[in-house]
Design a protein around this motif. Sequence first.
Motif, PDB file in Angstrom:
ATOM      1  N   MET A  41      81.420  26.952  31.401  1.00  0.00           N
ATOM      2  CA  MET A  41      80.088  27.170  30.833  1.00  0.00           C
ATOM      3  C   MET A  41      80.217  27.810  29.462  1.00  0.00           C
ATOM      4  O   MET A  41      80.943  28.773  29.294  1.00  0.00           O
ATOM      5  CB  MET A  41      79.320  28.111  31.762  1.00  0.00           C
ATOM      6  N   SER A  42      79.561  27.269  28.483  1.00  0.00           N
ATOM      7  CA  SER A  42      79.701  27.816  27.136  1.00  0.00           C
ATOM      8  C   SER A  42      78.876  29.088  27.007  1.00  0.00           C
ATOM      9  O   SER A  42      77.931  29.331  27.753  1.00  0.00           O
ATOM     10  CB  SER A  42      79.243  26.801  26.097  1.00  0.00           C
ATOM     11  N   ASP A  83      75.160  28.572  26.378  1.00  0.00           N
ATOM     12  CA  ASP A  83      74.424  28.189  27.583  1.00  0.00           C
ATOM     13  C   ASP A  83      74.194  29.402  28.472  1.00  0.00           C
ATOM     14  O   ASP A  83      73.133  29.568  29.064  1.00  0.00           O
ATOM     15  CB  ASP A  83      75.203  27.133  28.367  1.00  0.00           C
ATOM     16  N   MET A 129      70.597  30.674  29.372  1.00  0.00           N
ATOM     17  CA  MET A 129      70.249  30.606  30.783  1.00  0.00           C
ATOM     18  C   MET A 129      69.823  31.978  31.308  1.00  0.00           C
ATOM     19  O   MET A 129      68.838  32.094  32.036  1.00  0.00           O
ATOM     20  CB  MET A 129      71.454  30.125  31.574  1.00  0.00           C
ATOM     21  N   ARG A 187      61.578  34.243  33.254  1.00  0.00           N
ATOM     22  CA  ARG A 187      60.865  33.697  34.394  1.00  0.00           C
ATOM     23  C   ARG A 187      60.075  34.776  35.122  1.00  0.00           C
ATOM     24  O   ARG A 187      59.021  34.538  35.674  1.00  0.00           O
ATOM     25  CB  ARG A 187      61.888  33.116  35.373  1.00  0.00           C
ATOM     26  N   MET A 228      73.717  25.952  42.638  1.00  0.00           N
ATOM     27  CA  MET A 228      74.628  25.964  41.501  1.00  0.00           C
ATOM     28  C   MET A 228      76.078  25.863  41.961  1.00  0.00           C
ATOM     29  O   MET A 228      76.892  25.174  41.351  1.00  0.00           O
ATOM     30  CB  MET A 228      74.425  27.240  40.681  1.00  0.00           C
ATOM     31  N   CYS A 244      79.326  25.091  39.847  1.00  0.00           N
ATOM     32  CA  CYS A 244      79.328  26.196  38.889  1.00  0.00           C
ATOM     33  C   CYS A 244      80.412  27.190  39.287  1.00  0.00           C
ATOM     34  O   CYS A 244      80.459  27.651  40.421  1.00  0.00           O
ATOM     35  CB  CYS A 244      77.972  26.885  38.849  1.00  0.00           C
ATOM     36  N   VAL A 286      76.342  21.340  32.383  1.00  0.00           N
ATOM     37  CA  VAL A 286      76.396  22.694  31.818  1.00  0.00           C
ATOM     38  C   VAL A 286      77.602  23.426  32.392  1.00  0.00           C
ATOM     39  O   VAL A 286      78.356  24.084  31.681  1.00  0.00           O
ATOM     40  CB  VAL A 286      75.105  23.474  32.137  1.00  0.00           C
ATOM     41  N   PHE A 287      77.806  23.282  33.704  1.00  0.00           N
ATOM     42  CA  PHE A 287      78.916  23.980  34.350  1.00  0.00           C
ATOM     43  C   PHE A 287      80.263  23.446  33.890  1.00  0.00           C
ATOM     44  O   PHE A 287      81.277  24.107  34.009  1.00  0.00           O
ATOM     45  CB  PHE A 287      78.816  23.851  35.876  1.00  0.00           C
TER      46      PHE A 287
END
Lengths: 492, 247
Positions: free
Chosen positions: A1-2, A5, A9, A16, A395, A400, B128-129
């Motif tokens: 994951m950059s 991001d 995120m 939220r 995720m 992820c 994204v991951f």
Amino acid sequence: MSFLDMISMSAGNLWRRKLRTILTVLGVLIGATSIITMLSLAIGMKKQMLESYESYGSITEIEVRGGDDMGSDGSGQLNKDTLLSDTNMETFSQMEYVEKVSPILEYYGSTKIGKYTGSFQVLGVDKEELAKQKLAKGELPGVSGNKLEVIAGNSILTSFYYMRGDEMIGYWDTQELPDIDLMKQLRKVQMYMNTYDGSSEENSSEENSSEENSSEETTSDTEGDSTEDTSASSEYVDPDISTTTSTQTNNGQIEFPIQVTGMMEGKVDDYSNYSQGLLTDIDQLKAFLIRKFGKNNIPEQPKDNGKPLNEWVYNSFKVEVDRSEHVEEVQKAIQDMGFSASSNKDMIDSMNSSMQMVELVLGGIGMVAFLVAAIGIANTMMMSTYERTKEIGVMKVLGCDMRDIKKLFLSEAAFIGFVGGMVGLFFSIAISHVINNVASKSVETGDMQISLITWWLALAAVGFSTFMGIVAGYFPARRAMKLSPLAAIRTE
Amino acid sequence: MEQVEQMDFVEAKEEKRKCVIDVKNLYKVYPLGKNYVRALNGVSFQIYEGEFCAIVGTSGSGKSTLLNMLAGLEKPTKGSIMVAGERIEKYNENRLVKFRREKIGFIFQSFNLISTMNAIENVAMPLVFRGVPKFIRNKRAEKMIELVGLKKYKTHKPNQMSGGQQQRVGMARALVLNPTIVFADEPTGNLDSATSEEMMTLMRKVLSEKNKTLVMVTHDNDLAALADRQIHIKDGKIVKIEEGNER
Ligand SMILES: Nc1ncnc2c1ncn2[C@@H]1O[C@H](COP(=O)(O)OP(=O)(O)O)[C@@H](O)[C@H]1O
Ligand SMILES: [Mg+2]
């Protein structure tokens, strides 16, 4: 994951739940504001105290005066061991931790300008010390010719007075300064002298007057009722003494032609070491004295059995020590050699320890609010992991990385800490302004900085706040990381 | 007679096909208070590349448990699992995540879209991951969305879409990483029968186009009948493997 991001995120996740995020940030904000404000007070107060001490001299400096009897043992024989001579100056500068020894030559004198009489010191200091002085106008003394070139201290005019009947009227009575331009009007100063003439006759009569002259602000104070305890000057304005001195003009008073080349910076009642004197380069003063009186007849220089010494004897030394921790040791060593030595060390030490207490108490109060805020962050993040259990599961199913999930939560917590710290910093700056404004109104000078936010405090506070966020977010982040991907599949 | 011949034919064909899932002697035992639940009780089978395989059984028979272990979401108590060339039964969590990221697509029964993200963003999530830059991943996500026929719904949030549409987004999300195998646990469980049909047809079409292997769990025999092969499970054991219609 950059990284990008990750940031967008976590920011999105915080956004939220706007209200909850804002409330948590509010907690951090209050914590940060309280700790910054408290520490800014501690810093400001410490700085104020240090500044007030600094006007009395540096904290790494020792002032050395002569031994008990200034080298004379009453028999006309000189005790050279405790004389502030060039030889002893060399000895001091050889001592461990000593960086520099600078000699000071002092003369006392008075002058008449119009109806006013003023009395003060003429001080010869070394070039570096002279160069340190800030001038309000004019320039530093150059090479003295027939006239001794000096700069005048910022509060020197307060020692001028005039007689009304039997009363002496001066600045401390009227709060009015005489309208004197020292650079134009001060031409000469009558010096009070006592020659250390070994010859028997004058010795006894002189001893009295010398005692009275050199022992600062003691004996004569009672007689000059009207004068305040202003300075050494009040002794010399005492009518009694001026009559005594006038009777012994032949050897008691000597006239110095003077040229004031500059005025020192500062308000008229700002006190400093040189604020009430005339200051000049010691080498120029020596040259001037030799030129005027001859090498063997310099006033105030002691004589050994009537013979002049072949070195200078000074009124005091300034001993500069490398670090304040060594002041005590050096001071003790000098005292053991038979000199009297004093420093600001004790004063500074006690100030430091009491300031440390203040810092601790203020910092502690701020810290409590901060701790509460940190718990707030932990709570928010924990709630968030419960709420997002399913999402985290999804995720993880989608691949992820576990470390990314941890980082995601940590950066959310850090974000809260950072924003809270940042906004808190701006709040604190505003509060600091208000405090200083209020404080300034309460003092005459109209300038009182009791709250000071240094750049490193600002940086440390925001950094600490962010770090606190990360620490508070650590366990929730771990929890999120360890959640099972199966949470995504279970249907409630 | 005919059937035997056909079986032989299939057998021969399978020999040449690449085996992507090979399960041997798989057990999963859950502790339940003082007792144990044998969710899987010795299961062995193979699935080949490009195959559409259904795992069928009644509720509580152990279908999900089996699928989760194939997808590397859970560890077996005993037995070996080879999926897409990797022996995953001994992998730790980190390694499993990497494995999923590289080889697996997953479709959920309850869609599990992120409610704050629109269709494109949801489909782009797995990218994204993987650290794919935004520009590229959005392009790929858009392509996937068009493939499942949701061109008009690209920027719709999940709550602005019907169940069938949401599941199509879920399908696009499972396919965006170009996985070797796609797993689906009751993908039509939350959909009405008409939509389910539609969904299955689309799934078959898209997957066979890309020659992907699909393993689907269902309790619905009609849906299972659409598969190339059905693995029937009961009480944690395979009761029969049924060849369905040929592609
Ligand atoms: N985490 C668990 N803990 C205990 N028992 C479980 C767990 N998960 C599944 N089981 C049990 O394993 C059996 C098989 O469950 P599951 O695979 O979900 O069935 P299916 O998907 O076919 O309905 C059930 O009896 C269920 O109660
Ligand atoms: Mg199930």
